[in-house]
Enzyme design. Structure first.
Site, PDB file in Angstrom:
ATOM      1  N   ASP A  13       0.937  -1.219   0.070  1.00  0.00           N
ATOM      2  CA  ASP A  13       0.075   0.073   0.150  1.00  0.00           C
ATOM      3  C   ASP A  13       0.953   1.120   0.023  1.00  0.00           C
ATOM      4  O   ASP A  13       2.151   1.013   0.240  1.00  0.00           O
ATOM      5  CB  ASP A  13      -0.840   0.078   1.347  1.00  0.00           C
ATOM      6  N   SER A  14       0.349   2.476   0.025  1.00  0.00           N
ATOM      7  CA  SER A  14       0.963   3.755  -0.188  1.00  0.00           C
ATOM      8  C   SER A  14       1.381   3.996   1.339  1.00  0.00           C
ATOM      9  O   SER A  14       2.426   4.736   1.392  1.00  0.00           O
ATOM     10  CB  SER A  14       0.040   4.802  -0.718  1.00  0.00           C
ATOM     11  N   CYS A  76      -3.858  -1.017  -1.861  1.00  0.00           N
ATOM     12  CA  CYS A  76      -3.925   0.352  -2.264  1.00  0.00           C
ATOM     13  C   CYS A  76      -5.085   0.270  -3.412  1.00  0.00           C
ATOM     14  O   CYS A  76      -4.937  -0.284  -4.377  1.00  0.00           O
ATOM     15  CB  CYS A  76      -2.852   1.018  -2.495  1.00  0.00           C
ATOM     16  N   GLU A 155      -5.795   9.176   9.741  1.00  0.00           N
ATOM     17  CA  GLU A 155      -4.286   9.106  10.330  1.00  0.00           C
ATOM     18  C   GLU A 155      -4.033   9.926  11.551  1.00  0.00           C
ATOM     19  O   GLU A 155      -3.240   9.642  12.168  1.00  0.00           O
ATOM     20  CB  GLU A 155      -3.347   9.518   9.194  1.00  0.00           C
ATOM     21  N   CYS A 187     -11.363   2.726  -0.550  1.00  0.00           N
ATOM     22  CA  CYS A 187      -9.986   3.348  -0.027  1.00  0.00           C
ATOM     23  C   CYS A 187      -9.728   2.759   1.027  1.00  0.00           C
ATOM     24  O   CYS A 187     -10.629   2.328   2.021  1.00  0.00           O
ATOM     25  CB  CYS A 187     -10.243   4.975   0.308  1.00  0.00           C
ATOM     26  N   HIS A 189      -8.506   3.451   3.819  1.00  0.00           N
ATOM     27  CA  HIS A 189      -8.580   3.889   5.273  1.00  0.00           C
ATOM     28  C   HIS A 189     -10.064   3.921   5.706  1.00  0.00           C
ATOM     29  O   HIS A 189     -10.337   4.104   7.008  1.00  0.00           O
ATOM     30  CB  HIS A 189      -8.192   5.446   5.340  1.00  0.00           C
TER      31      HIS A 189
HETATM   32  N1  DGL Z   1      -4.171   3.762   0.063  1.00  0.00           N
HETATM   33  C1  DGL Z   1      -4.849   4.586  -0.741  1.00  0.00           C
HETATM   34  C2  DGL Z   1      -6.000   4.268  -1.531  1.00  0.00           C
HETATM   35  O1  DGL Z   1      -6.457   2.996  -0.995  1.00  0.00           O
HETATM   36  C3  DGL Z   1      -5.239   6.110   0.220  1.00  0.00           C
HETATM   37  C4  DGL Z   1      -4.013   6.662   0.776  1.00  0.00           C
HETATM   38  C5  DGL Z   1      -3.327   7.465  -0.444  1.00  0.00           C
HETATM   39  O2  DGL Z   1      -3.736   8.433  -1.097  1.00  0.00           O
HETATM   40  O3  DGL Z   1      -2.184   7.033  -0.583  1.00  0.00           O
HETATM   41  O4  DGL Z   1      -6.298   4.543  -2.473  1.00  0.00           O
END
Ligand code: DGL
Length: 273
Positions: A13-14, A76, A155, A187, A189
């Site tokens: 993931d990011s 992600c 976050e 997403c 989060h």
């Molecule tokens: N992990 C990203 C997503 O699910 C969200 C956070 C980001 O923008 O990197 O799209």
């Protein structure tokens, strides 16, 4: 490196968000080992271009393959939307994204054929959910809404906070007015503010968590490929965590949401890959 049933699954993931997907894999596939990579130096992905996300995703897959993973889950949503096809090409191991499984469940669940999708600017502007959903059922209307403030709120730890309720009320107003009956949490989060989203959308709207659906899809895929780990006993350190920056902050967040005590997170130079 030889790959077999006991090899780990790679998840990336990011940053920290993909831990919601890792968490579902831990719960639903308890015998699987995981190598997790969070790109904490280059987060967020949601506001970056497709070309950049493809480059990042290729580097991360290269790193994960070097760790001997038997399959990769792109946890992600933005990377799944932009880079899944690119990294699947010529990959000798299976690569799964989080978009398709969520879309499949939403298509099955919707009764009035009005499905909402919330995600980052990148994910929503890619239109990928609409593409999958219409392929599954051309009668479905898809209403997408980017909710970029949700990621920093999560976050910040403001999971049950009046500010988060206010932001959600504004973002979700249009989806409520259009009377969607199913909402994809597109997403990483968003499952963490599920109760706030539920409060705003009401009890009748079905919330689809692609993290859970993806874990089930991974199980099916590993079973089909005869790669599911059937060992009863887990190793002492079944989960390894790597990041591109801020290892301690990552560890703290991970320990706040995982059903497992993360003892060590290692920083690596992802630009080398
Ligand atoms: N992990 C990203 C997503 O699910 C969200 C956070 C980001 O923008 O990197 O799209």
């Amino acid at each position: 490196m030889k790959i077999d049933k006991t090899s780990p699954v790679g998840v990336f993931d990011s940053g920290v968000g993909g831990l919601t997907v890792a968490r579902e894999i831990m719960r639903n596939l308890p015998s699987e080992k995981i190598v997790y990579f969070g790109d904490t130096a280059r987060v967020p992905y949601g506001s970056k271009s497709k070309d950049t996300i493809i480059r990042y995703s290729r580097q991360i897959c290269h790193f994960l393959k070097e760790q001997g993973v038997k399959a990769i889950v792109i946890a992600c949503n933005t990377a799944s939307a932009f880079a899944l096809d690119a990294v699947k090409e010529n990959s000798e191991i299976p690569v799964l994204g989080v978009i398709e499984s969520g879309a499949r469940v939403a298509a099955k669940e919707t009764v009035n054929k009005k499905v909402g999708v919330i995600g980052t600017v990148g994910t929503i502007s890619s239109g990928i959910h609409a593409e999958y959903l219409r392929r599954l059922n051309p009668e479905i209307t898809v209403i997408g809404k980017a909710c970029p403030l949700f990621v920093p709120l999560v976050e910040e730890g403001w999971l049950h906070d009046p500010v988060t309720v206010e932001v959600a009320t504004r973002y979700l107003k249009e989806l409520k007015q259009k009377e969607i009956d199913t909402l994809i949490l597109g997403c990483t989060h968003y499952p963490l503010i599920r109760s706030t989203i539920r409060e705003v959308m009401g009890e009748k709207v079905r919330l689809v968590n692609p993290a859970y659906e993806t874990a089930l899809e991974l199980k099916e895929l590993l079973q089909k490929m005869d790669l599911l780990n059937t060992e009863e006993k887990q190793e002492d350190f079944p989960y390894r965590f790597y990041v591109s920056d801020l290892a301690d902050e990552f560890k703290d967040f991970a320990n706040s949401i995982l059903p497992y005590d993360v003892e060590m997170t290692k920083k690596i130079d992802i630009e080398k890959y």
